[in-house]
Design a protein around this motif. Structure first.
Motif, PDB file in Angstrom:
ATOM      1  N   ALA A   1      -0.360  15.246   6.749  1.00 27.75           N
ATOM      2  CA  ALA A   1      -1.626  14.826   7.476  1.00 27.75           C
ATOM      3  C   ALA A   1      -1.589  13.909   6.289  1.00 27.75           C
ATOM      4  O   ALA A   1      -2.671  12.976   7.119  1.00 27.75           O
ATOM      5  CB  ALA A   1      -2.295  16.186   7.457  1.00 27.75           C
ATOM      6  N   ARG A   2      -1.962  14.295   5.524  1.00 27.10           N
ATOM      7  CA  ARG A   2      -2.814  13.433   4.104  1.00 27.10           C
ATOM      8  C   ARG A   2      -1.540  12.116   4.303  1.00 27.10           C
ATOM      9  O   ARG A   2      -2.770  11.156   3.485  1.00 27.10           O
ATOM     10  CB  ARG A   2      -2.978  14.394   2.531  1.00 27.10           C
ATOM     11  N   ILE A   3      -0.604  12.103   4.240  1.00 24.64           N
ATOM     12  CA  ILE A   3       0.082  11.332   3.679  1.00 24.64           C
ATOM     13  C   ILE A   3      -0.010  10.290   4.831  1.00 24.64           C
ATOM     14  O   ILE A   3      -0.139   8.752   4.832  1.00 24.64           O
ATOM     15  CB  ILE A   3       1.353  11.324   3.891  1.00 24.64           C
ATOM     16  N   ALA A   4       0.008  10.953   6.401  1.00 31.24           N
ATOM     17  CA  ALA A   4      -0.560  10.131   7.538  1.00 31.24           C
ATOM     18  C   ALA A   4      -1.608   8.936   7.570  1.00 31.24           C
ATOM     19  O   ALA A   4      -2.132   7.698   7.396  1.00 31.24           O
ATOM     20  CB  ALA A   4      -0.110  10.619   8.410  1.00 31.24           C
ATOM     21  N   LYS A   5      -2.203  10.060   6.674  1.00 30.55           N
ATOM     22  CA  LYS A   5      -4.024   8.756   6.158  1.00 30.55           C
ATOM     23  C   LYS A   5      -3.981   7.907   5.679  1.00 30.55           C
ATOM     24  O   LYS A   5      -4.875   7.571   6.198  1.00 30.55           O
ATOM     25  CB  LYS A   5      -4.993  10.330   6.017  1.00 30.55           C
ATOM     26  N   LEU A   6      -3.241   8.093   4.260  1.00 33.83           N
ATOM     27  CA  LEU A   6      -3.399   7.157   3.596  1.00 33.83           C
ATOM     28  C   LEU A   6      -2.790   6.338   3.955  1.00 33.83           C
ATOM     29  O   LEU A   6      -2.835   4.940   3.994  1.00 33.83           O
ATOM     30  CB  LEU A   6      -2.234   8.195   2.345  1.00 33.83           C
ATOM     31  N   GLY A   7      -1.665   6.387   4.866  1.00 30.07           N
ATOM     32  CA  GLY A   7      -1.006   5.439   5.167  1.00 30.07           C
ATOM     33  C   GLY A   7      -1.472   4.591   6.636  1.00 30.07           C
ATOM     34  O   GLY A   7      -2.086   3.415   6.494  1.00 30.07           O
ATOM     35  N   LEU A   8      -2.658   5.186   7.096  1.00 27.68           N
ATOM     36  CA  LEU A   8      -3.812   4.757   8.383  1.00 27.68           C
ATOM     37  C   LEU A   8      -4.584   3.541   7.109  1.00 27.68           C
ATOM     38  O   LEU A   8      -5.067   2.855   7.755  1.00 27.68           O
ATOM     39  CB  LEU A   8      -4.085   5.340   9.231  1.00 27.68           C
ATOM     40  N   VAL A   9      -5.157   4.262   6.223  1.00 27.87           N
ATOM     41  CA  VAL A   9      -5.667   3.050   5.189  1.00 27.87           C
ATOM     42  C   VAL A   9      -5.093   2.103   5.026  1.00 27.87           C
ATOM     43  O   VAL A   9      -6.069   1.489   4.809  1.00 27.87           O
ATOM     44  CB  VAL A   9      -6.059   3.861   3.392  1.00 27.87           C
ATOM     45  N   GLY A  10      -3.802   1.960   4.607  1.00 23.40           N
ATOM     46  CA  GLY A  10      -3.004   0.510   4.068  1.00 23.40           C
ATOM     47  C   GLY A  10      -2.656  -0.291   5.407  1.00 23.40           C
ATOM     48  O   GLY A  10      -2.996  -0.963   5.198  1.00 23.40           O
TER      49      GLY A  10
ATOM     50  N   ALA B   1       1.131  -1.327   0.014  1.00 26.32           N
ATOM     51  CA  ALA B   1       0.189   0.364  -0.022  1.00 26.32           C
ATOM     52  C   ALA B   1       0.542   1.451   0.277  1.00 26.32           C
ATOM     53  O   ALA B   1       0.630   2.221  -0.179  1.00 26.32           O
ATOM     54  CB  ALA B   1      -1.276  -0.183   1.077  1.00 26.32           C
ATOM     55  N   ILE B   2       1.800   0.731   0.487  1.00 25.89           N
ATOM     56  CA  ILE B   2       2.846   2.013   0.741  1.00 25.89           C
ATOM     57  C   ILE B   2       3.971   2.844  -0.181  1.00 25.89           C
ATOM     58  O   ILE B   2       3.770   4.249  -1.377  1.00 25.89           O
ATOM     59  CB  ILE B   2       4.026   2.199   1.978  1.00 25.89           C
ATOM     60  N   LEU B   3       3.848   1.606  -1.850  1.00 25.42           N
ATOM     61  CA  LEU B   3       4.188   2.000  -2.275  1.00 25.42           C
ATOM     62  C   LEU B   3       3.656   2.261  -3.655  1.00 25.42           C
ATOM     63  O   LEU B   3       4.013   3.050  -4.255  1.00 25.42           O
ATOM     64  CB  LEU B   3       5.105   0.251  -2.940  1.00 25.42           C
ATOM     65  N   VAL B   4       2.268   2.238  -3.778  1.00 25.47           N
ATOM     66  CA  VAL B   4       0.818   2.741  -4.267  1.00 25.47           C
ATOM     67  C   VAL B   4       0.626   3.941  -3.939  1.00 25.47           C
ATOM     68  O   VAL B   4       0.479   4.875  -4.597  1.00 25.47           O
ATOM     69  CB  VAL B   4      -0.186   2.000  -4.107  1.00 25.47           C
TER      70      VAL B   4
END
Length: 323
Positions: free
Chosen positions: A141-150, A115-118
């Motif tokens: 903050a948005r990157i952190a949220k995307l990481g949480l989604v993954g 997910a992080i590679l995506v």
């Protein structure tokens, strides 16, 4: 941590053999394995340390590098310490609950890594195709949220794997020919029908990894289209150079992972020790190479790492300078 409802018949111990057929060579095999593992830990902790110390690196791209380093550390650490215990001390036993827990964390962390590679591919797409809005689209903050989604995605889709197996009866022969509790290796120990586990595991490979590879391919398709429209060769080269590190990481991670996963399910003619060695290499080599690739390809990070190396070297020289 998931609390698996183990039946009394499942309360016995599994035995992890290590690399089947090569038990007598475990000590020698452990040398390259442990070397690669400790190099991976050193390289990734160095990346985390440098980025955390340098405020100039507190940017979305470097936050993604920290997330990648964390998943590299945790994924390799989810199985390598047990493998080294097998190689060095012949400690082969593991409880069924411990085995299912290891399986869950190993596969969940591997999925987070994908997910992080995506997310990194999306980061490169925005940087090249929409550079003027990069800082507004991709904030920390948005990157952190995307990481949480993954992470949430991995927990939801990987948890059924050990849950399915925790309800299966296991045979008297609880010897797993592997260095860690891989999903299919454990599933094959069951005396019951493992069709649901087999299909679910295969589905996760094709759906989750297939989706991730598709999204990465789409991002790079749009990037290539944008690069083709750029008339300046210098700008073309600069755009490609910003993606080179991520492309290298993808080419190391996905082909190895997919080949290992599919051959474990369908490669009946491949010797067992080849399966096991390939499975270990798949999750050991990328964590070692990823920080090196980004360190070499990313000038800003490379300069900061060299700065700290010079500081450590100067302190070391000062300590040994004669009075």
């Amino acid at each position: 941590m998931a609390d698996f409802n183990l039946t009394p018949s499942e309360s016995s111990m599994f035995i992890l053999t290590g690399i089947p057929g090569l038990e007598s060579a475990h000590i020698w095999i452990s040398i390259p394995f442990s070397t690669v593992y400790f190099m991976a830990l050193l390289a990734n902790f160095t990346v985390l340390f440098v980025i955390s110390k340098e405020k100039s690196l507190h940017k979305p791209m470097y936050l993604l590098l920290c997330m990648l380093a964390l998943t590299d550390i945790t994924t390799s650490t989810s199985f390598m310490p047990k493998a080294l215990c097998i190689f060095w001390f012949n400690l082969k036993s593991i409880t069924v609950k411990g085995c299912l827990t290891q399986m869950f964390f190993f596969h969940a962390l591997s999925n987070v890594h994908s997910a992080i590679l995506v997310t990194m591919a999306f980061d490169r797409y925005v940087a090249i195709c929409n550079p003027l809005r990069y800082t507004t689209i991709l904030t920390n903050a948005r990157i952190a949220k995307l990481g949480l989604v993954g992470l949430i995605r991995a927990l939801i889709f990987i948890l059924p794997m050990p849950l399915f197996l925790s309800r299966k009866p296991f045979c008297a022969n609880l010897i797993i020919p592997h260095t860690y509790c891989d999903h299919m290796a454990v599933a094959k120990m069951s005396c019951g029908d493992i069709t649901d586990s087999r299909l679910y595991g295969l589905g996760m490979v094709f759906i989750l990894i297939g989706l991730d590879v598709t999204l990465i391919g789409l991002s790079y398709g749009l990037i290539i289209r944008a690069i083709i429209r750029i008339s300046s060769k210098k700008a073309n080269h600069k755009a490609l150079n910003t993606c080179s590190a991520h492309i290298c990481v993808i080419l190391i991670a996905y082909p190895l992972g997919l080949f290992s996963s599919l051959t474990h399910r369908f490669g009946q003619g491949i010797p067992q020790h080849v399966h096991v060695i390939l499975a270990n290499i798949t999750y050991l080599i990328p964590p070692m190479l990823n920080p090196i690739i980004y360190g070499v390809k990313t000038k800003e990070l490379r300069d900061k790492v060299l700065k700290y190396i010079c500081i450590i070297h100067s302190l070391h020289v000062a300590d040994f300078k004669p009075t």
